[in-house]
Scaffold this active site. Structure first.
Site, PDB file in Angstrom:
ATOM      1  N   PRO A  40       0.844  -1.197   0.000  1.00  0.00           N
ATOM      2  CA  PRO A  40       0.000   0.000   0.000  1.00  0.00           C
ATOM      3  C   PRO A  40       0.878   1.245   0.000  1.00  0.00           C
ATOM      4  O   PRO A  40       1.771   1.376   0.839  1.00  0.00           O
ATOM      5  CB  PRO A  40      -0.784  -0.121   1.318  1.00  0.00           C
ATOM      6  CG  PRO A  40       0.089  -0.949   2.198  1.00  0.00           C
ATOM      7  CD  PRO A  40       0.834  -1.889   1.299  1.00  0.00           C
ATOM      8  N   MET A  41       0.631   2.155  -0.934  1.00  0.00           N
ATOM      9  CA  MET A  41       1.406   3.399  -1.011  1.00  0.00           C
ATOM     10  C   MET A  41       0.470   4.564  -1.304  1.00  0.00           C
ATOM     11  O   MET A  41      -0.203   4.575  -2.336  1.00  0.00           O
ATOM     12  CB  MET A  41       2.487   3.302  -2.089  1.00  0.00           C
ATOM     13  CG  MET A  41       3.601   2.320  -1.786  1.00  0.00           C
ATOM     14  SD  MET A  41       4.826   2.224  -3.117  1.00  0.00           S
ATOM     15  CE  MET A  41       3.939   1.192  -4.317  1.00  0.00           C
ATOM     16  N   ALA A  42       0.437   5.530  -0.384  1.00  0.00           N
ATOM     17  CA  ALA A  42      -0.428   6.697  -0.552  1.00  0.00           C
ATOM     18  C   ALA A  42      -0.045   7.455  -1.823  1.00  0.00           C
ATOM     19  O   ALA A  42       1.133   7.713  -2.074  1.00  0.00           O
ATOM     20  CB  ALA A  42      -0.310   7.610   0.665  1.00  0.00           C
ATOM     21  N   GLN A  69      -6.864  -1.144   3.259  1.00  0.00           N
ATOM     22  CA  GLN A  69      -6.113  -0.804   4.475  1.00  0.00           C
ATOM     23  C   GLN A  69      -6.698   0.414   5.190  1.00  0.00           C
ATOM     24  O   GLN A  69      -6.883   1.474   4.588  1.00  0.00           O
ATOM     25  CB  GLN A  69      -4.642  -0.531   4.149  1.00  0.00           C
ATOM     26  CG  GLN A  69      -3.793  -0.353   5.408  1.00  0.00           C
ATOM     27  CD  GLN A  69      -2.363   0.040   5.122  1.00  0.00           C
ATOM     28  OE1 GLN A  69      -2.099   1.144   4.685  1.00  0.00           O
ATOM     29  NE2 GLN A  69      -1.424  -0.882   5.374  1.00  0.00           N
ATOM     30  N   CYS A 122       2.981   3.325   9.140  1.00  0.00           N
ATOM     31  CA  CYS A 122       3.187   4.601   8.459  1.00  0.00           C
ATOM     32  C   CYS A 122       4.068   5.531   9.299  1.00  0.00           C
ATOM     33  O   CYS A 122       3.782   5.760  10.478  1.00  0.00           O
ATOM     34  CB  CYS A 122       1.851   5.275   8.156  1.00  0.00           C
ATOM     35  SG  CYS A 122       2.040   6.884   7.328  1.00  0.00           S
ATOM     36  N   ASN A 126       9.098  -7.025   3.818  1.00  0.00           N
ATOM     37  CA  ASN A 126       9.048  -5.783   3.058  1.00  0.00           C
ATOM     38  C   ASN A 126      10.317  -4.970   3.324  1.00  0.00           C
ATOM     39  O   ASN A 126      10.726  -4.835   4.465  1.00  0.00           O
ATOM     40  CB  ASN A 126       7.790  -5.001   3.473  1.00  0.00           C
ATOM     41  CG  ASN A 126       7.624  -3.673   2.756  1.00  0.00           C
ATOM     42  OD1 ASN A 126       7.153  -2.701   3.344  1.00  0.00           O
ATOM     43  ND2 ASN A 126       7.978  -3.599   1.493  1.00  0.00           N
ATOM     44  N   GLY A 127      10.908  -4.453   2.242  1.00  0.00           N
ATOM     45  CA  GLY A 127      12.079  -3.595   2.400  1.00  0.00           C
ATOM     46  C   GLY A 127      13.243  -4.016   1.542  1.00  0.00           C
ATOM     47  O   GLY A 127      13.756  -5.126   1.657  1.00  0.00           O
ATOM     48  N   ASP A 128      13.643  -3.126   0.619  1.00  0.00           N
ATOM     49  CA  ASP A 128      14.827  -3.318  -0.234  1.00  0.00           C
ATOM     50  C   ASP A 128      14.707  -4.457  -1.242  1.00  0.00           C
ATOM     51  O   ASP A 128      15.725  -4.975  -1.712  1.00  0.00           O
ATOM     52  CB  ASP A 128      16.094  -3.524   0.611  1.00  0.00           C
ATOM     53  CG  ASP A 128      16.518  -2.267   1.351  1.00  0.00           C
ATOM     54  OD1 ASP A 128      15.912  -1.202   1.102  1.00  0.00           O
ATOM     55  OD2 ASP A 128      17.441  -2.347   2.186  1.00  0.00           O
TER      56      ASP A 128
END
Length: 324
Positions: free
Chosen positions: A23-25, A77, A107, A207-209
């Protein structure tokens, strides 16, 4: 029938592939999710939505609830810090065609954290339990939670929070390997994802990289995580899900898209945005997407500058055909 090893089970929902759009705003709106769905994403996560805004019937927030039948399965979400509000709103919108309800506890944005929401919840395990347990009781659909490594270096507690989420009835937990203090800087700590996986029996999503199919497989091997969530690496690059799917199934990665294919994807993205938001907003939102789609291409800097001055669909299309 033998279950495909690439499948991921989250409560009652089966994902064909364990590679998930984060999820990305301002990014994972309906048009972009549809493009990622076409490329094979296993699960699509919507932009985070304020539970309070839904409670008070905010008109702008309703647009964020748009879901298309072609994007199943999709995760909706919510963010907030009041158990009663989150569980009540979740129940009210349960009839919408999403398959999973996710709660944001990761967030890092200051205005969210200042309200005690998002990653600020990492500092309150009891409140985490209340929010998750009440929401789980209110819904028939699976409830998942997205967290971080911790709030800061003095509060690295992802395994503890994950256990709380499991005890409260959460169906899965996604872990970003950075603290709130780090935002998106520095290196993501995959070891904390492994520790979370060892701490709970529910599915853990790392999640991450993760910037490539190889990196996704590497994360799974190093952490034992059940799924991999792709965020910034998907910006301007929905093809990453095609690559993830192919690599997991065949060990080979498809050729990267050509300039023409990138241009065609941008034009399709523009059309989908126009259908949902109208030409004025679509053209302006496409400016950031064009910058992402063309990053690293010859002449992309000049194109980005020119695209920021376009005011119409026709002008944007003409510029893309001229430059690509």
């Amino acid at each position: 029938m033998k279950k495909d090893k690439t499948m991921l089970q989250i409560g009652t929902v089966t994902l064909k592939h364990p590679y998930i759009l984060a999820p990305m705003a301002g990014v994972t709106d309906l048009p972009f999710r549809l493009l990622c769905a076409e490329q094979g994403a296993g699960l699509l996560c919507m932009e985070m939505i304020s539970a309070k805004a839904l409670k008070y019937k905010n008109a702008n927030t309703r647009l964020l609830l748009s879901i298309h039948e072609k994007e199943r399965p999709v995760s909706l979400q919510l963010f907030g810090s009041e158990p009663d509000t989150i569980s009540m709103v979740a129940k009210e919108i349960e009839e919408l065609p999403f398959q999973i309800l996710d709660i944001n506890m990761g967030c890092p944005v200051p205005k969210i954290v200042k309200n005690g929401e998002g990653s600020a919840l990492m500092k309150q395990p009891k409140l985490v339990y209340q929010i998750v347990s009440q929401t789980v009781r209110a819904l028939k659909k699976p409830v998942t939670v997205k967290i971080r490594k911790g709030f800061d270096e003095d509060c690295i507690n992802a395994p503890e929070i994950a256990r709380v989420i499991e005890e409260a009835g959460g169906a899965a937990v996604a872990v970003h390997g950075r603290t709130r203090e780090q935002y998106y800087s520095g290196k993501a700590d995959w070891d904390i994802i492994r520790k979370v996986k060892e701490a709970v029996s529910i599915p853990v999503i790392g999640n991450g990289d993760v910037t490539s199919a190889e990196k996704a497989v590497q994360m799974q091997k190093e952490t034992g995580c059940d799924g991999v969530m792709i965020g910034r690496a998907a910006q301007g690059n929905p093809w990453i899900f095609r690559e993830l799917k192919a690599y997991s199934e065949t060990g080979r990665i498809p050729d990267r898209p050509t300039k023409c294919q990138i241009r065609d994807m941008m034009l399709r993205h523009m059309e989908l945005l126009m259908e949902q938001k109208g030409e004025y907003l679509a053209v302006r939102e496409m400016r950031k997407h064009v910058a992402w789609y063309t990053k690293g291409l010859e002449g992309s800097s000049k194109l980005r500058d020119e695209i920021n001055h376009t005011e119409s669909r026709e002008a944007l299309e003409e510029l893309l055909y001229k430059r690509l």
